[in-house]
Design an enzyme around this catalytic site. Structure first.
Site, PDB file in Angstrom:
ATOM      1  N   TRP A 123       0.899  -1.217  -0.030  1.00 50.91           N
ATOM      2  CA  TRP A 123      -0.116   0.227  -0.240  1.00 50.91           C
ATOM      3  C   TRP A 123       1.023   1.209   0.136  1.00 50.91           C
ATOM      4  O   TRP A 123      -0.033   2.299  -1.092  1.00 50.91           O
ATOM      5  CB  TRP A 123      -1.059   0.403   1.138  1.00 50.91           C
TER       6      TRP A 123
ATOM      7  N   ASP B 172      -0.906   6.729   6.585  1.00 45.29           N
ATOM      8  CA  ASP B 172      -2.460   5.916   5.759  1.00 45.29           C
ATOM      9  C   ASP B 172      -2.401   4.879   7.257  1.00 45.29           C
ATOM     10  O   ASP B 172      -1.772   3.985   7.384  1.00 45.29           O
ATOM     11  CB  ASP B 172      -2.101   5.143   5.000  1.00 45.29           C
TER      12      ASP B 172
ATOM     13  N   LYS C  44     -12.007  -1.514   6.448  1.00 46.28           N
ATOM     14  CA  LYS C  44     -11.434  -2.580   7.215  1.00 46.28           C
ATOM     15  C   LYS C  44     -12.406  -2.587   8.372  1.00 46.28           C
ATOM     16  O   LYS C  44     -11.866  -3.789   8.974  1.00 46.28           O
ATOM     17  CB  LYS C  44      -9.764  -1.877   7.088  1.00 46.28           C
TER      18      LYS C  44
HETATM   19  C1  LIG Z   1      -7.775  -1.428   1.648  1.00 46.88           C
HETATM   20  C2  LIG Z   1      -6.360  -0.299   1.877  1.00 46.88           C
HETATM   21  C3  LIG Z   1      -6.194   1.168   0.685  1.00 46.88           C
HETATM   22  C4  LIG Z   1      -7.028   0.786   0.003  1.00 46.88           C
HETATM   23  O1  LIG Z   1      -8.530   1.423   0.003  1.00 46.88           O
HETATM   24  P1  LIG Z   1      -9.796   1.239  -0.242  1.00 46.88           P
HETATM   25  O2  LIG Z   1     -10.680   1.587  -0.182  1.00 46.88           O
HETATM   26  O3  LIG Z   1      -9.282   0.564  -1.475  1.00 46.88           O
HETATM   27  O4  LIG Z   1      -8.647   3.159  -1.579  1.00 46.88           O
HETATM   28  C5  LIG Z   1      -4.980   1.535   1.141  1.00 46.88           C
HETATM   29  N1  LIG Z   1      -4.323   1.856   2.352  1.00 46.88           N
HETATM   30  C6  LIG Z   1      -4.569   0.469   3.054  1.00 46.88           C
HETATM   31  C7  LIG Z   1      -3.429   0.197   3.827  1.00 46.88           C
HETATM   32  C8  LIG Z   1      -5.289  -0.448   2.736  1.00 46.88           C
HETATM   33  O5  LIG Z   1      -5.106  -1.795   3.882  1.00 46.88           O
END
Ligand SMILES: *Cc1c(COP(=O)(O)O)cnc(C)c1O
Length: 360
Positions: free
Chosen positions: A99, A169, A193
């Site tokens: 990511w 993030d 998540k």
């Molecule tokens: C799943 C994830 C993303 C992407 O998220 P989306 O909602 O699909 O844009 C980005 N960063 C991390 C750490 C993730 O687990």
């Protein structure tokens, strides 16, 4: 059934039941949240209480705004660069896995990206120690991915980046443990998540960073404009904000992030101990940097993987397949995964290993 999916992930049954009970008539309004105008008093109340509960959970300092946006973290890889690179078109990134790699790729369109440290040579099996970081003291910000969902590595410490704002993030570990947001200029997370259904991206930003966007930034993704409009420049993801609000209440009732962190650590510790105790299983991540959210491991005989996944599914242990880029097995242990789910998985793993060891 226990759902080990990496995202959208398992939600607490209590929260789903409450949403079900309120589906047709929210708090006597006669309306479903799904059909509320976003300018209505009802939605304002939903957003305001979600915001204040999130502030409470995080003990958030007054000089931060919480934004409820759309696009997903993947969109915000680009959007945060647009919002922060107006004065200085350069940023530091720490590359720790899949990511952060995507985040780097997206940000490159808007400024000079310095990969200040990378765990790629080590196969992303660790967080690069701070001594290895080559930070640019003039960068607009320094970006980290606190939990690499696909690789199963997680920061268990925070870097001191001095005057350079730290940006994170936190999509896959937001609200999974205690968090001192004052250490960050900006944190962001897709909701699906650990915080609710898809469609909502939470951005928390220090007010002093709200005025550095590039002119090309679209209004609905301009963090400063959204901050001054209560995230209502256009239609917000109303139902996802509502669901996230129910999750915030659930977390507060559980005792807040201290209690949540204790429970999550116990779950992950038990699963890693089971993996380490049996040479049939193998976790490539160094013990100090292992993720408490996404436990990634392999079978020492990879040809048994499909059988492992099929048998697990028959026992109600769902979605254990690893990420496409890493392969193997991945058990995501988000907040909604009860300790019983982890115990069921460990029991299954022990039986599966025993069954195949006698055959060898
Ligand atoms: C799943 C994830 C993303 C992407 O998220 P989306 O909602 O699909 O844009 C980005 N960063 C991390 C750490 C993730 O687990």
């Amino acid at each position: 059934m226990f759902n080990f999916a990496s995202g959208p992930g398992q939600l607490p049954a209590e929260v789903l039941k409450r949403a079900q009970a309120e589906m047709l008539n929210w708090h006597g309004s006669g309306l479903s949240v799904l059909e509320m105008p976003f300018s209505s008093d009802e939605y304002r109340e939903i957003a305001a209480s979600a915001t204040s509960d999130l502030r409470k959970l995080l003990n958030l300092p007054v000089d931060y705004h919480i934004l409820f946006l759309q696009g997903g973290a993947y969109a915000h890889f680009a959007l945060l660069a647009m919002n922060l690179m107006g004065n200085i078109a350069a940023a530091d990134y720490i590359q720790t896995g899949h990511w952060s790699g995507r985040a780097i790729h997206e940000a490159r369109r808007y400024g000079r990206i310095n990969i200040a440290a990378s765990a790629e040579p080590a196969g992303f099996n660790r967080i690069p120690p701070f001594a290895e970081w080559r930070l640019d003291p003039a960068a607009a910000y320094c970006h980290i991915t606190t939990n690499e969902t696909a690789n199963g590595v997680q920061f268990h410490w925070l870097p001191d980046t001095g005057d350079v704002p730290l940006v994170a993030d936190m999509t896959s570990d937001f609200l999974a443990r205690q968090l001192d947001v004052s250490r960050f200029g900006l944190v962001y997370a897709s909701a699906q998540k650990n915080v609710g259904p898809a469609g909502l991206t939470i951005v928390i930003i220090r007010d002093s960073l709200l005025d550095q966007c590039l002119d090309i930034t679209p209004a609905v993704f301009n963090y400063g404009l959204q901050a001054s409009s209560n995230s209502r420049i256009n239609t917000p993801p109303i139902y996802s904000v509502y669901m996230a609000g129910l999750i915030f209440t659930w977390l507060l009732d559980m005792g807040g992030l201290t209690a949540v962190e204790r429970r999550n650590k116990q779950k992950a510790d038990r699963l890693y101990a089971a993996i380490d105790a049996d040479s049939f299983y193998l976790c490539p991540v160094v013990p100090t940097d292992r993720s408490q959210m996404n436990v990634c491991f392999h079978l020492s005989d990879p040809s048994l993987k499909i059988e492992f996944l099929n048998q697990a599914e028959k026992q109600g242990l769902l979605n254990l397949k690893g990420h496409g880029v890493t392969g193997g097995i991945r058990a995501s242990l988000y907040n909604a995964m009860p300790p019983e789910g982890v115990d069921a998985l460990i029991g299954f793993m022990q039986d599966f290993s025993a069954g195949h060891s006698t055959l060898r």
